[in-house]
Design an enzyme around this catalytic site. Structure first.
Site, PDB file in Angstrom:
ATOM      1  N   LYS A  39     120.889  28.524  45.687  1.00 24.09           N
ATOM      2  CA  LYS A  39     120.604  27.713  44.254  1.00 24.09           C
ATOM      3  C   LYS A  39     121.420  26.216  44.305  1.00 24.09           C
ATOM      4  O   LYS A  39     122.780  26.552  44.238  1.00 24.09           O
ATOM      5  CB  LYS A  39     120.585  28.596  42.933  1.00 24.09           C
ATOM      6  N   GLY A  44     129.212  28.432  45.524  1.00 22.66           N
ATOM      7  CA  GLY A  44     129.065  28.843  46.832  1.00 22.66           C
ATOM      8  C   GLY A  44     128.184  27.653  47.572  1.00 22.66           C
ATOM      9  O   GLY A  44     128.436  27.409  48.690  1.00 22.66           O
ATOM     10  N   CYS A  45     126.841  27.442  46.957  1.00 18.70           N
ATOM     11  CA  CYS A  45     126.037  26.739  47.461  1.00 18.70           C
ATOM     12  C   CYS A  45     126.632  25.373  47.522  1.00 18.70           C
ATOM     13  O   CYS A  45     126.356  24.438  48.495  1.00 18.70           O
ATOM     14  CB  CYS A  45     124.801  26.726  46.602  1.00 18.70           C
ATOM     15  N   THR A  46     127.015  24.731  46.738  1.00 21.24           N
ATOM     16  CA  THR A  46     127.736  23.445  46.633  1.00 21.24           C
ATOM     17  C   THR A  46     128.618  23.393  47.544  1.00 21.24           C
ATOM     18  O   THR A  46     129.045  22.374  48.471  1.00 21.24           O
ATOM     19  CB  THR A  46     128.304  22.964  45.198  1.00 21.24           C
ATOM     20  N   ALA A  49     126.851  23.225  50.956  1.00 18.45           N
ATOM     21  CA  ALA A  49     126.102  21.873  51.153  1.00 18.45           C
ATOM     22  C   ALA A  49     127.221  20.763  51.595  1.00 18.45           C
ATOM     23  O   ALA A  49     126.916  19.695  52.345  1.00 18.45           O
ATOM     24  CB  ALA A  49     125.364  21.467  50.000  1.00 18.45           C
TER      25      ALA A  49
END
Length: 150
Positions: A39, A44-46, A49
């Site tokens: 998401k 974690g995803c930020t 990325a």
């Protein structure tokens, strides 16, 4: 059926972060890293990325493209890309077609979409798969896999 090492990159299309259509034929003849993440805007995803962003030039120097995929809308992806200055393509997979096509498993007893990175060589064959909810190791491992093709 999940993609395995040695499988050919399947043909697919999806919406990019700007709403335009992406076709996998656009990445023929070059190595590509396709990473699935749960998401936009989550910690974690930020982190993942931004790590791909920080190493993006290293991938480009090897002739490779990076593509991120999640179930977020193109509008969410556009905000995510702009906020963190992400130089690579983000694809919207709201209907989870790409997750099914690649065979990306769910995590945490099916509660979260999984985090899996696929690396394809310039001929379109899968040379590396990394499945881990730990966001940190995906970038380094994908870069090493592409370096081995050179």
């Amino acid at each position: 059926m999940a993609i395995q090492i040695g499988d050919k990159l399947p043909h697919f299309s999806a919406a990019r972060q700007d709403g335009s259509s992406f076709d996998s034929n656009e990445i023929n003849q070059k190595p590509v890293v396709i990473y699935f993440y749960p998401k936009d805007f989550t910690p974690g995803c930020t982190s993942q990325a931004c790590s791909f962003r920080d190493a993006y030039q290293d991938f480009q120097d090897l002739g490779a493209e990076v593509i991120g995929v999640s179930g977020d809308s193109a509008i969410s992806h556009q905000s995510f890309q702009q906020k963190y200055k992400l130089p690579f393509i983000l694809l919207s997979d709201v209907d989870r077609k790409l997750r099914r096509l690649f065979g990306v498993p769910s995590a945490l007893f099916g509660l979260l979409p999984g985090r899996v990175t696929y690396v394809f060589d310039a001929k379109g064959y899968c040379i590396y798969i990394f499945d881990s909810m730990s966001a940190r190791k995906h970038i380094e491992r994908a870069l090493k896999a592409i370096q081995k093709t050179k």
